[in-house]
Write a protein that holds these residues in place. Sequence first.
Motif, mmCIF file in Angstrom:
data_model
loop_
_atom_site.group_PDB
_atom_site.id
_atom_site.type_symbol
_atom_site.label_atom_id
_atom_site.label_comp_id
_atom_site.label_asym_id
_atom_site.label_seq_id
_atom_site.Cartn_x
_atom_site.Cartn_y
_atom_site.Cartn_z
ATOM 1 N N ARG A 71 -12.214 -13.698 15.338
ATOM 2 C CA ARG A 71 -11.295 -13.158 16.398
ATOM 3 C C ARG A 71 -10.242 -12.462 15.981
ATOM 4 N N LYS A 72 -9.431 -12.804 14.568
ATOM 5 C CA LYS A 72 -8.559 -11.878 14.177
ATOM 6 C C LYS A 72 -9.156 -10.537 13.742
ATOM 7 N N LEU A 73 -10.291 -10.534 12.916
ATOM 8 C CA LEU A 73 -10.689 -9.244 12.571
ATOM 9 C C LEU A 73 -11.227 -8.330 13.692
ATOM 10 N N ARG A 74 -11.725 -8.956 14.628
ATOM 11 C CA ARG A 74 -11.959 -7.884 15.836
ATOM 12 C C ARG A 74 -10.740 -7.469 16.315
ATOM 13 N N ALA A 75 -9.707 -8.309 16.451
ATOM 14 C CA ALA A 75 -8.319 -7.518 17.211
ATOM 15 C C ALA A 75 -7.988 -6.620 16.156
ATOM 16 N N VAL A 76 -8.019 -6.772 14.849
ATOM 17 C CA VAL A 76 -7.211 -5.550 14.015
ATOM 18 C C VAL A 76 -8.398 -4.372 14.075
ATOM 19 N N SER A 77 -9.834 -4.676 13.896
ATOM 20 C CA SER A 77 -10.711 -3.458 14.113
ATOM 21 C C SER A 77 -10.343 -2.784 15.541
ATOM 22 N N GLU A 78 -10.246 -3.427 16.438
ATOM 23 C CA GLU A 78 -10.076 -2.754 17.667
ATOM 24 C C GLU A 78 -8.429 -1.942 17.740
ATOM 25 N N ALA A 79 -7.716 -2.599 17.265
ATOM 26 C CA ALA A 79 -6.242 -1.973 17.309
ATOM 27 C C ALA A 79 -5.979 -0.857 16.487
ATOM 28 N N LYS A 80 -6.865 -1.109 15.289
ATOM 29 C CA LYS A 80 -6.638 0.083 14.297
ATOM 30 C C LYS A 80 -7.720 1.288 14.371
ATOM 31 N N LYS A 81 -8.880 0.844 15.332
ATOM 32 C CA LYS A 81 -9.996 1.348 15.357
ATOM 33 C C LYS A 81 -10.776 1.857 14.105
ATOM 34 N N LEU A 82 -11.220 0.658 13.309
ATOM 35 C CA LEU A 82 -11.846 0.549 12.324
ATOM 36 C C LEU A 82 -13.134 0.291 12.353
ATOM 37 N N THR A 83 -14.078 0.688 11.426
ATOM 38 C CA THR A 83 -15.531 0.491 11.330
ATOM 39 C C THR A 83 -15.582 -0.930 10.907
ATOM 40 N N LEU A 84 -16.841 -1.581 10.501
ATOM 41 C CA LEU A 84 -17.022 -2.736 9.957
ATOM 42 C C LEU A 84 -16.465 -2.875 8.548
ATOM 43 N N ARG A 85 -16.801 -1.868 7.875
ATOM 44 C CA ARG A 85 -16.550 -1.639 6.326
ATOM 45 C C ARG A 85 -14.993 -1.519 6.263
ATOM 46 N N GLU A 86 -14.588 -0.613 7.108
ATOM 47 C CA GLU A 86 -12.995 -0.356 6.992
ATOM 48 C C GLU A 86 -12.258 -1.422 7.219
ATOM 49 N N THR A 87 -12.662 -2.338 8.114
ATOM 50 C CA THR A 87 -12.159 -3.802 8.476
ATOM 51 C C THR A 87 -12.041 -4.684 7.499
ATOM 52 N N VAL A 88 -13.134 -4.727 6.738
ATOM 53 C CA VAL A 88 -13.182 -5.660 5.588
ATOM 54 C C VAL A 88 -12.281 -5.143 4.526
ATOM 55 N N ALA A 89 -12.378 -3.650 4.201
ATOM 56 C CA ALA A 89 -11.618 -3.199 3.203
ATOM 57 C C ALA A 89 -10.094 -3.422 3.666
ATOM 58 N N ASP A 90 -9.597 -3.501 4.852
ATOM 59 C CA ASP A 90 -8.188 -3.501 5.258
ATOM 60 C C ASP A 90 -7.654 -5.089 5.088
ATOM 61 N N GLN A 91 -8.738 -5.978 5.385
ATOM 62 C CA GLN A 91 -8.443 -7.230 5.670
ATOM 63 C C GLN A 91 -8.789 -8.214 4.588
ATOM 64 N N PHE A 92 -9.615 -7.825 3.613
ATOM 65 C CA PHE A 92 -9.967 -8.774 2.528
ATOM 66 C C PHE A 92 -9.479 -8.351 1.087
ATOM 67 N N GLU A 93 -8.417 -7.649 1.013
ATOM 68 C CA GLU A 93 -7.912 -7.045 -0.079
ATOM 69 C C GLU A 93 -7.019 -8.116 -0.922
ATOM 70 N N ARG A 94 -6.683 -8.084 -1.928
ATOM 71 C CA ARG A 94 -5.940 -9.304 -2.421
ATOM 72 C C ARG A 94 -4.287 -8.698 -2.530
ATOM 73 N N GLY A 95 -3.884 -7.951 -1.596
ATOM 74 C CA GLY A 95 -2.678 -7.798 -1.613
ATOM 75 C C GLY A 95 -2.180 -6.792 -2.864
ATOM 76 N N PRO A 96 -2.861 -5.641 -3.162
ATOM 77 C CA PRO A 96 -2.163 -4.681 -4.294
ATOM 78 C C PRO A 96 -0.733 -4.383 -3.983
#
Length: 452
Positions: free
Chosen positions: A350-375
């Motif tokens: 649910r959180k991933l969908r909310a981020v994707s919609e709010a930022k207008k991100l694709t599936l790949r962009e959502t994963v890149a945005d949310q699965f990073e290790r906090g660089p």
Amino acid sequence: MSTSKKQVILGAYLGGVNHHTAWWHPEAGSQIDFDSFEHTARTAERGKFDFFFLAEGLALRERAGQVFDQDIIGRPDTFTVLASLAAVTEHLGLAGTINATFNEPYELARQFATLDQLSDGRAAWNVVTSFDEFTGRNFRRGGFLPHSERYVRAEEAVEAVRQLWDSWQEGDIVADRGSGKFLSRPDAGSFAYRGSQFDISGRFTVPRSPQGRPVLLQAGVSPQGRDFAAANADAIFSPYGSLPEAAEYYQDVKARAVAAGRRPEDLKILPSASFVVGDSEAEAREKYLAIRDEQVTGQTALILLEQLWNRDLSGYDPEGPLPDIDPDPEAPPFIQGRAFIHQDRFETARKLRAVSEAKKLTLRETVADQFERGPIVGTAAQVAEKIDTFVQSDGSDGFIIGSHLVPTGLDEFVDKVVPLLQDRGVLRADYTGSTLRDNLGLPIPANSVAVG
């Protein structure tokens, strides 16, 4: 009241086989040659880091029964690597991730005690657990351990290992001045432990550690995991790399340590982090985005989501929207061998969908945005400032630093960021202690075995 700043603890990790490691980079080296381990460890010691850290992979990860392409390089044995590094370093701690589920206390205690003796008190054990049948097949224990018992076994394993480490009392070894030989008391190394998981007795073969006993590391996210880590660990790997959730975790685990009868300062909190340094903030950001896009390909994004959804998502377009179906937690694991870090699949989706919609991100962009290790991204001065501020704000006691580039990626951090941390007075200019506990500011633990 003291106004001195906290000293920043630094650990270095070598990436190993995962999507964060840019194995395709023209400057990338081997992930299994000794030269790569040696270069990373020597660089960390040059930067006055506290320890070098190795993760562990006991089985090649699989997707739908097939080995991941990026995993076929394998993982060498942790103890062999760390023992080799003990010979080419003098001050750097040597931390290994070893599973408490598939190893026996006597073997664990003996291996770490030996590493501690060889390194003059620089060994550390990162205690991890496992219950899955997939990993257990390699040990003829597939499915033997219910999920609810993994911490029971881990707690008993730690208790038994500590008893073995402490079975040699101070003064057990004495010199025979006449013969020049070393003699020990008749009861030196004697041990007996009985619990629900282990029933062992005998005589341990390695004297007590130069640092009392090896340092214990652990990661705990669930309430049970936090309690176990707070009661037993000297340092905890935090999953949080941003304030204020990191500070909330910091306060929670420190409070649990106090409840377990410990001093809060005797438990160190350490999240992992990567970094990208540029001559300007804009350049650093540009470099970071380019690296992230190379790390998270369409295939990688689908694999990471398949672990969360527990479904075959190969029919979805990585440049399209997130899956319109719900996760299936009841199905057999679709991805095998990856640590699952999400406590609630449905809430995470649910959180991933909310981020994707709010930022207008694709599936790949959502994963890149949310699965990073906090660089940590910025100029060298900005990276140093961010690390210092995070630690002084009690988000952590330090960081485990890694790079996407093996083995030379850490060089830039040591050359550019470390001097600035030293100028701030939060990182040692040189080592002053002789053991890992000394460098971490940890006391030598009391012997758990009563002296007769």
